[in-house]
Motif scaffolding. Sequence first.
Motif, PDB file in Angstrom:
ATOM      1  N   HIS A 173      42.178  47.624  50.939  1.00  0.00           N
ATOM      2  CA  HIS A 173      41.360  47.098  52.028  1.00  0.00           C
ATOM      3  C   HIS A 173      41.732  47.832  53.308  1.00  0.00           C
ATOM      4  O   HIS A 173      42.873  47.774  53.761  1.00  0.00           O
ATOM      5  CB  HIS A 173      41.542  45.591  52.162  1.00  0.00           C
ATOM      6  N   ASP A 231      33.839  51.524  49.310  1.00  0.00           N
ATOM      7  CA  ASP A 231      32.817  50.484  49.240  1.00  0.00           C
ATOM      8  C   ASP A 231      32.706  49.820  50.608  1.00  0.00           C
ATOM      9  O   ASP A 231      33.608  49.102  51.023  1.00  0.00           O
ATOM     10  CB  ASP A 231      33.224  49.461  48.170  1.00  0.00           C
ATOM     11  N   TYR A 266      31.145  46.957  52.503  1.00  0.00           N
ATOM     12  CA  TYR A 266      30.644  45.681  52.016  1.00  0.00           C
ATOM     13  C   TYR A 266      30.681  44.639  53.134  1.00  0.00           C
ATOM     14  O   TYR A 266      31.240  44.867  54.210  1.00  0.00           O
ATOM     15  CB  TYR A 266      31.496  45.197  50.844  1.00  0.00           C
ATOM     16  N   GLU A 278      31.540  43.653  43.171  1.00  0.00           N
ATOM     17  CA  GLU A 278      32.993  43.526  43.298  1.00  0.00           C
ATOM     18  C   GLU A 278      33.760  43.663  41.983  1.00  0.00           C
ATOM     19  O   GLU A 278      34.747  44.417  41.922  1.00  0.00           O
ATOM     20  CB  GLU A 278      33.342  42.210  43.999  1.00  0.00           C
ATOM     21  N   LYS A 311      37.951  49.559  50.263  1.00  0.00           N
ATOM     22  CA  LYS A 311      36.907  48.629  50.683  1.00  0.00           C
ATOM     23  C   LYS A 311      36.935  48.522  52.199  1.00  0.00           C
ATOM     24  O   LYS A 311      37.994  48.356  52.794  1.00  0.00           O
ATOM     25  CB  LYS A 311      37.110  47.256  50.040  1.00  0.00           C
TER      26      LYS A 311
END
Length: 150
Positions: free
Chosen positions: A52, A71, A73, A84, A100
């Motif tokens: 993250h 990603d 998101y 996910e 992410k």
Amino acid sequence: MSDASDDATEEELERIRERKKERLRSEGLEGGSGAADAGSGAAGDTPDEPVHVEDGGHFEEVVADGVVLVDFYADWCGPCKMLEPIVDDIAATTDATVAKVDVDAHQGLAREYGVQGVPTMFLFVDGEAAERLVGVQDEGSLRDLIAQHV
């Protein structure tokens, strides 16, 4: 209903972790002192869970080396939630690092990369954006794309 959903997600994550551990055991890579969590992007030295992104500097560090699937998101995005488990599985079972980026928390990064809708994914190869994908992607397509660059 939320508790059952959370339990199912946790069970899926645990299965992914176990598959990654088994793969690492079979390759003789498990048991190190956290090198697999460093996120360097080198084959066999990638995190088994998505990273993250904390800020722009962290983002640049994560995508700098190797193959990295990013990603972009949002927590409120239904298609992102559908994607996910696929993203988690790719992190656990490929030699690519998966990152992410929460577009609500990191609006500057989203703007910098022209993210206008979520989910949007980028494949970075040694710090350069090689591919851009918008919308939900199937697991096979993502695996094929990563395999082309690993």
